[in-house]
Design a protein around this motif. Structure first.
Motif, PDB file in Angstrom:
ATOM      1  N   ASN A 136      91.745  68.291  35.117  1.00 49.66           N
ATOM      2  CA  ASN A 136      91.435  67.768  36.593  1.00 49.66           C
ATOM      3  C   ASN A 136      90.551  66.245  36.363  1.00 49.66           C
ATOM      4  O   ASN A 136      89.384  66.136  36.746  1.00 49.66           O
ATOM      5  N   ILE A 137      91.433  65.382  35.744  1.00 47.78           N
ATOM      6  CA  ILE A 137      90.781  64.104  35.208  1.00 47.78           C
ATOM      7  C   ILE A 137      91.197  63.181  36.401  1.00 47.78           C
ATOM      8  O   ILE A 137      92.729  63.090  36.592  1.00 47.78           O
ATOM      9  N   SER A 138      90.532  62.255  37.057  1.00 53.46           N
ATOM     10  CA  SER A 138      91.117  61.226  37.730  1.00 53.46           C
ATOM     11  C   SER A 138      90.978  59.882  37.043  1.00 53.46           C
ATOM     12  O   SER A 138      90.048  59.674  36.191  1.00 53.46           O
ATOM     13  N   GLN A 139      91.905  59.002  37.201  1.00 50.61           N
ATOM     14  CA  GLN A 139      91.813  57.461  36.143  1.00 50.61           C
ATOM     15  C   GLN A 139      91.907  56.612  37.552  1.00 50.61           C
ATOM     16  O   GLN A 139      92.834  56.692  38.297  1.00 50.61           O
ATOM     17  N   GLU A 140      90.989  55.534  37.435  1.00 51.41           N
ATOM     18  CA  GLU A 140      90.994  54.635  38.294  1.00 51.41           C
ATOM     19  C   GLU A 140      91.016  53.287  37.410  1.00 51.41           C
ATOM     20  O   GLU A 140      90.607  53.160  36.497  1.00 51.41           O
ATOM     21  N   ILE A 141      91.413  52.076  38.046  1.00 47.02           N
ATOM     22  CA  ILE A 141      91.364  50.939  37.453  1.00 47.02           C
ATOM     23  C   ILE A 141      90.823  49.826  38.601  1.00 47.02           C
ATOM     24  O   ILE A 141      91.563  49.666  39.541  1.00 47.02           O
ATOM     25  N   LYS A 142      90.072  48.700  37.901  1.00 49.05           N
ATOM     26  CA  LYS A 142      89.569  47.685  38.719  1.00 49.05           C
ATOM     27  C   LYS A 142      89.745  46.541  38.064  1.00 49.05           C
ATOM     28  O   LYS A 142      89.573  46.066  36.569  1.00 49.05           O
ATOM     29  N   LEU A 143      90.633  45.557  38.961  1.00 46.47           N
ATOM     30  CA  LEU A 143      90.882  44.298  38.368  1.00 46.47           C
ATOM     31  C   LEU A 143      89.721  43.414  38.218  1.00 46.47           C
ATOM     32  O   LEU A 143      88.904  43.201  39.003  1.00 46.47           O
ATOM     33  N   ASP A 144      89.678  42.607  36.899  1.00 43.89           N
ATOM     34  CA  ASP A 144      88.533  41.671  36.674  1.00 43.89           C
ATOM     35  C   ASP A 144      89.323  40.166  36.963  1.00 43.89           C
ATOM     36  O   ASP A 144      88.815  39.462  37.915  1.00 43.89           O
ATOM     37  N   SER A 145      90.288  40.020  36.449  1.00 45.86           N
ATOM     38  CA  SER A 145      91.126  38.598  36.691  1.00 45.86           C
ATOM     39  C   SER A 145      92.540  38.797  35.966  1.00 45.86           C
ATOM     40  O   SER A 145      92.783  39.681  34.956  1.00 45.86           O
ATOM     41  N   VAL A 146      93.421  37.987  36.423  1.00 50.82           N
ATOM     42  CA  VAL A 146      94.790  37.832  35.897  1.00 50.82           C
ATOM     43  C   VAL A 146      94.794  36.476  35.612  1.00 50.82           C
ATOM     44  O   VAL A 146      94.901  35.507  36.432  1.00 50.82           O
ATOM     45  N   PHE A 147      95.269  35.682  34.472  1.00 50.05           N
ATOM     46  CA  PHE A 147      95.815  34.291  34.179  1.00 50.05           C
ATOM     47  C   PHE A 147      97.349  34.455  34.009  1.00 50.05           C
ATOM     48  O   PHE A 147      97.866  35.393  33.263  1.00 50.05           O
ATOM     49  N   VAL A 148      97.876  33.731  34.580  1.00 50.22           N
ATOM     50  CA  VAL A 148      99.314  33.293  34.711  1.00 50.22           C
ATOM     51  C   VAL A 148      99.622  31.876  34.485  1.00 50.22           C
ATOM     52  O   VAL A 148      98.969  31.048  35.109  1.00 50.22           O
ATOM     53  N   ASP A 149     100.487  31.505  33.390  1.00 51.94           N
ATOM     54  CA  ASP A 149     100.753  30.217  33.000  1.00 51.94           C
ATOM     55  C   ASP A 149     102.287  30.070  33.476  1.00 51.94           C
ATOM     56  O   ASP A 149     103.279  30.742  33.172  1.00 51.94           O
ATOM     57  N   ILE A 150     102.262  29.310  34.605  1.00 52.42           N
ATOM     58  CA  ILE A 150     103.578  29.086  35.243  1.00 52.42           C
ATOM     59  C   ILE A 150     104.371  27.647  34.805  1.00 52.42           C
ATOM     60  O   ILE A 150     105.298  27.258  35.251  1.00 52.42           O
ATOM     61  N   GLU A 151     103.463  27.010  33.865  1.00 55.49           N
ATOM     62  CA  GLU A 151     104.070  25.765  33.273  1.00 55.49           C
ATOM     63  C   GLU A 151     105.181  26.032  32.324  1.00 55.49           C
ATOM     64  O   GLU A 151     106.056  25.207  32.231  1.00 55.49           O
ATOM     65  N   SER A 152     105.621  27.316  31.689  1.00 57.06           N
ATOM     66  CA  SER A 152     106.757  27.617  30.987  1.00 57.06           C
ATOM     67  C   SER A 152     107.304  28.835  31.572  1.00 57.06           C
ATOM     68  O   SER A 152     106.730  29.580  32.140  1.00 57.06           O
ATOM     69  N   TYR A 153     108.400  29.098  31.139  1.00 57.55           N
ATOM     70  CA  TYR A 153     109.208  30.102  31.547  1.00 57.55           C
ATOM     71  C   TYR A 153     110.028  30.831  30.573  1.00 57.55           C
ATOM     72  O   TYR A 153     110.512  30.167  29.749  1.00 57.55           O
ATOM     73  N   PRO A 154     109.903  32.213  30.416  1.00 58.18           N
ATOM     74  CA  PRO A 154     109.204  33.117  31.701  1.00 58.18           C
ATOM     75  C   PRO A 154     107.478  32.905  31.502  1.00 58.18           C
ATOM     76  O   PRO A 154     107.065  32.527  30.535  1.00 58.18           O
ATOM     77  N   PHE A 155     106.933  33.272  32.636  1.00 55.44           N
ATOM     78  CA  PHE A 155     105.561  33.056  32.749  1.00 55.44           C
ATOM     79  C   PHE A 155     104.778  34.068  32.106  1.00 55.44           C
ATOM     80  O   PHE A 155     104.906  35.200  32.352  1.00 55.44           O
ATOM     81  N   TYR A 156     104.048  33.661  31.252  1.00 63.98           N
ATOM     82  CA  TYR A 156     103.076  34.394  30.297  1.00 63.98           C
ATOM     83  C   TYR A 156     101.934  34.860  31.447  1.00 63.98           C
ATOM     84  O   TYR A 156     101.278  34.107  32.171  1.00 63.98           O
ATOM     85  N   PHE A 157     101.344  36.080  31.070  1.00 68.04           N
ATOM     86  CA  PHE A 157     100.298  36.578  31.791  1.00 68.04           C
ATOM     87  C   PHE A 157      99.434  37.293  30.913  1.00 68.04           C
ATOM     88  O   PHE A 157      99.555  37.978  29.856  1.00 68.04           O
ATOM     89  N   ARG A 158      97.891  37.288  31.196  1.00 68.00           N
ATOM     90  CA  ARG A 158      96.969  38.086  30.623  1.00 68.00           C
ATOM     91  C   ARG A 158      96.138  39.002  31.718  1.00 68.00           C
ATOM     92  O   ARG A 158      95.986  38.418  32.354  1.00 68.00           O
TER      93      ARG A 158
END
Length: 206
Positions: A129-151
């Motif tokens: 009976n466990i629930s799991q939630e996630i909350k975003l702090d930030s997302v970094f996306v580099d669109i200068e090169s393709y495919p786009f790197y993210f963290r």
């Protein structure tokens, strides 16, 4: 007398010719201006999108898909992590959420899912009976090169009957553009996704 009349005729002819040239030039300029204005109005009209919502017409502005790549990329990464890590102790709810998440990523996400199934992670969530939630702090996306790197940087909250555990989550990967579908409206696919950090930050007894 005849010579004077000829001079008058010559002046009249020059006046008429000059006036005619002026009218032609003005007409050409006016036509060019009207064509320009018409093109401007057509372009403005094409940049407008009208939506019908509850009987009301709403106006939206169209823009190039390239203008929206950073926003769509961050939202794609955010929603993938939401579907993959937000879980409730219900087998059908877990399947629906993960089914949507796996449409948004390649085999790298499927391998992590298979490993969790093999380790009975989802079975333990249901039985405990466990629930799991996630909350975003930030997302970094580099669109200068393709495919786009993210963290991705976020925080997990694991709610057990006896405690609440908060964990940090950092993942990275790449985004490749694909066709837009109902299951993948952003037209992006996560590739080479893996976890960099997932450790306990805090534990509170209930």
């Amino acid at each position: 007398m005849i010579f004077k009349q000829l001079q008058n005729i010559e002046h009249a002819f020059q006046f008429v010719r000059g006036f005619t040239m002026f009218l032609i030039s003005a007409s050409v300029a006016l036509n060019v201006y009207m064509v320009y204005q018409c093109r401007q109005q057509v372009n403005e009209a094409q940049s407008r999108i009208y939506l019908l919502s509850e009987g009301q017409v709403l106006q939206a502005l169209a823009s190039s898909s390239k203008d929206n790549i950073p926003v769509e990329a961050r939202d794609h990464v955010k929603m993938f992590h939401h579907y993959f890590f937000t879980l409730d102790p219900d087998d059908e709810a877990i399947k629906r959420s993960l089914h949507q998440a796996l449409y948004m990523a390649d085999q790298s996400a499927k391998r992590q899912y298979d490993n969790l199934v093999e380790n009975r992670y989802y079975a333990n969530i249901i039985s405990g009976n466990i629930s799991q939630e996630i909350k975003l702090d930030s997302v970094f996306v580099d669109i200068e090169s393709y495919p786009f790197y993210f963290r991705y940087y976020g925080r997990q909250k694991i709610i057990r009957p006896t405690s609440i555990v908060e964990r940090s989550l950092i993942t990275e990967g790449y985004l490749r553009q694909v066709a837009r579908t109902d299951h993948n409206p952003h037209g992006l696919l996560i590739e080479r996704w893996h976890t960099l950090e997932n450790k306990n930050l805090n534990k509170i007894k209930r």
